[in-house]
Design a protein around this motif. Structure first.
Motif, PDB file in Angstrom:
ATOM      1  N   ALA A  90     -46.646-108.061 -16.369  1.00 36.37           N
ATOM      2  CA  ALA A  90     -47.120-109.452 -16.347  1.00 36.37           C
ATOM      3  C   ALA A  90     -48.024-109.744 -17.543  1.00 36.37           C
ATOM      4  O   ALA A  90     -47.943-110.821 -18.146  1.00 36.37           O
ATOM      5  CB  ALA A  90     -47.854-109.740 -15.037  1.00 36.37           C
ATOM      6  N   ARG A  93     -45.854-110.147 -20.536  1.00 34.46           N
ATOM      7  CA  ARG A  93     -45.121-111.413 -20.436  1.00 34.46           C
ATOM      8  C   ARG A  93     -46.050-112.588 -20.732  1.00 34.46           C
ATOM      9  O   ARG A  93     -45.675-113.520 -21.452  1.00 34.46           O
ATOM     10  CB  ARG A  93     -44.540-111.547 -19.032  1.00 34.46           C
ATOM     11  N   PHE A 111     -43.049-114.018 -15.513  1.00 33.28           N
ATOM     12  CA  PHE A 111     -44.484-113.699 -15.397  1.00 33.28           C
ATOM     13  C   PHE A 111     -44.946-113.904 -13.963  1.00 33.28           C
ATOM     14  O   PHE A 111     -45.639-113.057 -13.389  1.00 33.28           O
ATOM     15  CB  PHE A 111     -45.318-114.573 -16.350  1.00 33.28           C
TER      16      PHE A 111
END
Length: 130
Positions: A90, A93, A111
């Motif tokens: 995450a 991203r 994400f």
């Protein structure tokens, strides 16, 4: 142990297992169907098979094996580590969303999925280690 605590533990166990199985499923695509995964991720094959190798490794087996290990170990810190793997994905991203400014919402959706997978694995399992 009181009933509420047992209920919390049971719900956490179900969520952990569910997220691990989902992770294995997602990872299986990268591992066993790297060309499909490349197309979903808007990646293009290069002149060699190194791109497929990278997909099989980093998008595939890394997630499959991490989730399988968490299932096998069934320890709160193993579940936290699976969450940390998702938190790392995450973070990468989010960095891409902010710096690369993708032209589609796909990166933001990915994400969101990664953050939603990370949060309960970390937050629900970390306090259990005492």
């Amino acid at each position: 142990m009181d009933r509420a605590c047992l209920s919390f533990i049971a719900m956490t166990d179900v969520l952990n297992i569910t997220l691990a199985v989902l992770t294995i499923g997602f990872g299986a695509f990268g591992w066993l169907a790297p060309r499909f995964t490349a197309s979903v991720l808007d990646l293009k094959p290069g002149q060699t098979t190194m791109g497929l190798s990278e997909l099989r490794a980093s998008v595939g087996c890394l997630f499959v094996v991490t989730a399988a290990a968490a299932l096998f170990l069934d320890d709160p810190m193993a579940w936290v580590m699976l969450g940390i793997v998702y938190a790392g994905a995450a973070a990468g991203r989010l960095t891409s969303c902010l710096l690369d400014r993708p032209t589609t919402t796909k990166a933001w959706i990915y994400f969101g999925v990664e953050a939603v997978m990370a949060a309960p694995l970390i937050l629900l399992n970390l306090p259990l280690r005492a």
